[in-house]
Design an enzyme around this catalytic site. Structure first.
Site, PDB file in Angstrom:
ATOM      1  N   HIS A   1      -1.522  -5.560   1.921  1.00  0.00           N
ATOM      2  CA  HIS A   1      -2.752  -6.335   1.833  1.00  0.00           C
ATOM      3  C   HIS A   1      -2.399  -7.712   1.293  1.00  0.00           C
ATOM      4  O   HIS A   1      -1.575  -7.833   0.393  1.00  0.00           O
ATOM      5  CB  HIS A   1      -3.754  -5.678   0.865  1.00  0.00           C
ATOM      6  CG  HIS A   1      -4.872  -6.598   0.501  1.00  0.00           C
ATOM      7  ND1 HIS A   1      -6.014  -6.708   1.257  1.00  0.00           N
ATOM      8  CD2 HIS A   1      -4.994  -7.509  -0.504  1.00  0.00           C
ATOM      9  CE1 HIS A   1      -6.799  -7.630   0.718  1.00  0.00           C
ATOM     10  NE2 HIS A   1      -6.200  -8.138  -0.357  1.00  0.00           N
TER      11      HIS A   1
ATOM     12  N   ASN B   1      -1.203  -0.246   7.757  1.00  0.00           N
ATOM     13  CA  ASN B   1      -0.537  -1.522   8.042  1.00  0.00           C
ATOM     14  C   ASN B   1       0.212  -2.075   6.828  1.00  0.00           C
ATOM     15  O   ASN B   1       0.469  -3.268   6.729  1.00  0.00           O
ATOM     16  CB  ASN B   1      -1.526  -2.537   8.605  1.00  0.00           C
ATOM     17  CG  ASN B   1      -2.690  -2.787   7.671  1.00  0.00           C
ATOM     18  OD1 ASN B   1      -2.643  -2.409   6.499  1.00  0.00           O
ATOM     19  ND2 ASN B   1      -3.728  -3.431   8.181  1.00  0.00           N
TER      20      ASN B   1
ATOM     21  N   TYR C   1     -11.621  -3.113  -2.262  1.00  0.00           N
ATOM     22  CA  TYR C   1     -12.234  -3.009  -0.924  1.00  0.00           C
ATOM     23  C   TYR C   1     -13.741  -2.949  -1.130  1.00  0.00           C
ATOM     24  O   TYR C   1     -14.312  -1.888  -1.323  1.00  0.00           O
ATOM     25  CB  TYR C   1     -11.700  -1.782  -0.187  1.00  0.00           C
ATOM     26  CG  TYR C   1     -10.303  -1.987   0.369  1.00  0.00           C
ATOM     27  CD1 TYR C   1     -10.008  -3.115   1.147  1.00  0.00           C
ATOM     28  CD2 TYR C   1      -9.286  -1.067   0.144  1.00  0.00           C
ATOM     29  CE1 TYR C   1      -8.726  -3.314   1.669  1.00  0.00           C
ATOM     30  CE2 TYR C   1      -8.012  -1.259   0.669  1.00  0.00           C
ATOM     31  CZ  TYR C   1      -7.745  -2.380   1.429  1.00  0.00           C
ATOM     32  OH  TYR C   1      -6.486  -2.573   1.956  1.00  0.00           O
TER      33      TYR C   1
ATOM     34  N   GLU D   1      -9.580 -10.905  -6.307  1.00  0.00           N
ATOM     35  CA  GLU D   1      -8.579  -9.827  -6.247  1.00  0.00           C
ATOM     36  C   GLU D   1      -7.502  -9.955  -7.334  1.00  0.00           C
ATOM     37  O   GLU D   1      -7.062  -8.938  -7.871  1.00  0.00           O
ATOM     38  CB  GLU D   1      -7.944  -9.809  -4.851  1.00  0.00           C
ATOM     39  CG  GLU D   1      -8.953  -9.390  -3.790  1.00  0.00           C
ATOM     40  CD  GLU D   1      -8.459  -9.531  -2.370  1.00  0.00           C
ATOM     41  OE1 GLU D   1      -9.218  -9.196  -1.443  1.00  0.00           O
ATOM     42  OE2 GLU D   1      -7.313  -9.992  -2.162  1.00  0.00           O
TER      43      GLU D   1
ATOM     44  N   LYS E   1       0.840  -1.192   0.000  1.00  0.00           N
ATOM     45  CA  LYS E   1       0.000   0.000   0.000  1.00  0.00           C
ATOM     46  C   LYS E   1       0.883   1.254   0.000  1.00  0.00           C
ATOM     47  O   LYS E   1       2.105   1.167   0.220  1.00  0.00           O
ATOM     48  CB  LYS E   1      -0.934  -0.055   1.217  1.00  0.00           C
ATOM     49  CG  LYS E   1      -1.816  -1.324   1.252  1.00  0.00           C
ATOM     50  CD  LYS E   1      -2.997  -1.186   2.195  1.00  0.00           C
ATOM     51  CE  LYS E   1      -3.006  -2.155   3.330  1.00  0.00           C
ATOM     52  NZ  LYS E   1      -4.214  -2.121   4.176  1.00  0.00           N
TER      53      LYS E   1
HETATM   54  O1  CDP Z   1      -5.993  -6.395   5.711  1.00  0.00           O
HETATM   55  P1  CDP Z   1      -6.673  -7.445   6.550  1.00  0.00           P
HETATM   56  O2  CDP Z   1      -7.257  -8.574   5.735  1.00  0.00           O
HETATM   57  O3  CDP Z   1      -5.791  -7.914   7.674  1.00  0.00           O
HETATM   58  O4  CDP Z   1      -7.902  -6.718   7.288  1.00  0.00           O
HETATM   59  P2  CDP Z   1      -9.409  -6.465   6.844  1.00  0.00           P
HETATM   60  O5  CDP Z   1     -10.250  -6.823   8.030  1.00  0.00           O
HETATM   61  O6  CDP Z   1      -9.720  -7.124   5.558  1.00  0.00           O
HETATM   62  O7  CDP Z   1      -9.461  -4.894   6.653  1.00  0.00           O
HETATM   63  C1  CDP Z   1      -8.934  -4.273   5.508  1.00  0.00           C
HETATM   64  C2  CDP Z   1      -8.123  -3.060   5.926  1.00  0.00           C
HETATM   65  O8  CDP Z   1      -8.969  -2.134   6.558  1.00  0.00           O
HETATM   66  C3  CDP Z   1      -7.043  -3.313   6.962  1.00  0.00           C
HETATM   67  O9  CDP Z   1      -5.853  -3.838   6.415  1.00  0.00           O
HETATM   68  C4  CDP Z   1      -6.819  -1.933   7.520  1.00  0.00           C
HETATM   69  O10 CDP Z   1      -5.900  -1.179   6.709  1.00  0.00           O
HETATM   70  C5  CDP Z   1      -8.201  -1.300   7.396  1.00  0.00           C
HETATM   71  N1  CDP Z   1      -8.914  -1.172   8.678  1.00  0.00           N
HETATM   72  C6  CDP Z   1      -9.031   0.089   9.224  1.00  0.00           C
HETATM   73  O11 CDP Z   1      -8.520   1.066   8.678  1.00  0.00           O
HETATM   74  N2  CDP Z   1      -9.693   0.252  10.421  1.00  0.00           N
HETATM   75  C7  CDP Z   1     -10.248  -0.807  11.043  1.00  0.00           C
HETATM   76  N3  CDP Z   1     -10.888  -0.651  12.201  1.00  0.00           N
HETATM   77  C8  CDP Z   1     -10.112  -2.087  10.483  1.00  0.00           C
HETATM   78  C9  CDP Z   1      -9.434  -2.254   9.286  1.00  0.00           C
HETATM   79 MG    MG Z   2      -8.829  -8.562   4.376  1.00  0.00          MG
END
Ligand code: CDP
Ligand code: MG
Length: 183
Positions: free
Chosen positions: A146, A143, A66, A157, A26
């Site tokens: 992805h 973070n 997303y 994806e 990212k």
């Molecule tokens: O990326 P990952 O699959 O670990 O997490 P996700 O549950 O699919 O969420 C996608 C992205 O949303 C995360 O990687 C975070 O960057 C963001 N996120 C956020 O900004 N705030 C949250 N409370 C949860 C997720």
């Molecule tokens: Mg995810």
């Protein structure tokens, strides 16, 4: 008694658990200048790179990535922020292939919340922001990376970011040895 019939194709399918996964570095990873370090981790485990490009995403592509499940889980505001973040600068999109690679890459990426991500994972080694801090300050959770969460996500994806002809078929020596891939 049930009749046992021998499958016509009784040869074990050695490609059964060969998977592809989509990884995005990212904009925060590009800003930090750690693209090479992250890439190296996937090369080091012997995953096969089958697609890679640097790009600035269009909004509609980011929206396909997303999807509505993000809004269902975290609210529309988080989804909007995430899409804005993803299109805010260059990203690197990659497809890696390997045995159970979806779960393996997720393990290497670590927990969504970097403060909870184990040392040795990308998020645990290169970030530390918490969900609480992000929420209290109206920020997305930066973070860095992805990775597809499961086979269904991976299929969607990979197609969002790559055309079939952009994925390269090749036989590195490593996979010839480990997977008995032949020319
Ligand atoms: O990326 P990952 O699959 O670990 O997490 P996700 O549950 O699919 O969420 C996608 C992205 O949303 C995360 O990687 C975070 O960057 C963001 N996120 C956020 O900004 N705030 C949250 N409370 C949860 C997720
Ligand atoms: Mg995810």
């Amino acid at each position: 008694m049930a009749k046992i019939t021998k499958s016509k194709n009784s040869k074990p399918n050695k490609a059964a658990k060969l998977e592809r996964t989509l990884v995005l570095l990212k904009p925060d990873a590009i800003h930090r200048g750690i693209v090479g370090e992250i890439l190296q981790r996937f090369e080091r485990i012997g995953a096969k790179m089958v697609g890679m490009k640097l790009l600035v995403s269009k909004k509609d592509t980011a929206e396909k990535h997303y999807r509505s499940d993000i809004a269902e889980r975290y609210g529309q505001k988080v989804r909007d922020q995430l899409i804005k973040m993803l299109i805010s600068g260059p990203i690197v999109a990659m497809v890696w292939e390997g045995i159970d690679i979806i779960a393996t890459v997720r393990k290497m990426v670590g927990s969504t919340y970097p403060n909870l991500a184990a040392p040795g994972t990308v998020r645990g080694d290169y970030a530390h922001i918490s969900k609480e801090y992000a929420n209290a300050n109206g920020l997305e959770v930066f973070n860095l990376i992805h990775a597809s969460g499961n086979a269904e996500e991976a299929e969607i994806e990979v197609n969002v970011w790559f055309k079939p002809e952009e994925l390269v078929q090749h036989r590195p020596i490593y996979t010839r040895l480990t997977l008995r891939e032949e020319d």
